[in-house]
Scaffold this motif. Sequence first.
Motif: not given
Length: 272
Positions: A231-241
Amino acid sequence: MEIWQIALIILAGIGAGGINAVVGSGTLITFPVLVAFGVPPVVATMSNAVGLVPGNIASSFGYREELKGQWKRFAGFVPASLAGSLLGAYLLLHLPEDAFETIVPILLVLALVMVVGQPYLSRYLKERALRREATEAAVAPTALDGSGAGLGPAKYTVALIIIFLTAIYGGYFAAAQGIILVALLGLILTDDLQRLNGLKNVLVLVVNTVSATTYIIVGHDRINWTAVVCVAVGSLIGGYIGARVGRKFSPGLLRAVIVILGIVAIVRILTL
């Protein structure tokens, strides 16, 4: 977990991070996925909260322009977020798990109602802000000053109560707390929706960071760390995008996905 499950959780994290940046309710993406893969609801909530923090940081950074001029106000609101999130985390850690499984479907229904009603609330708040700007153009800047300036003691107190109660909800479950914050604070503050969204992102970051830290310190043995990393890896990418380009996504499609996954989560919890 199988490789395909890990990949799907990362994708869910990307979706949740992006949605949290733009609207809120990203938990309604990741929580149902974790529960569907056999993670117990309380464990899923704790793991999800820890994993979403990087996405909250990325989305808050992405909205830094909208946060200009709001830091004094933010400092005035933080104590309410801190206190509420601690109380919410305490309730999650100390209430029986069957109580969580009883309460969460109700909270999910509330969250889904807020998701469906969000465009109508946004339209109302935008029209309200335009009307106020037209009639109070000469004094509009006062709405942006300080931790409570321009609100008056009564409205500032109401804002603190809203933030405190929403933080309790966020510390306990978190789904759609951003939407709830924007909807309720929009009735008190005169800022446009983008500034409210920036403020919301930072307040949600505070709530999720405090609750996640509490879970790690007190309940680290009840956290699924594989889920956290995914979730952390995904949310970091998604949060920036989401903070940069998320406004271009179809809000109707996002809401449809959230509602469907929310219903799946409700059914899954009720059949445990």
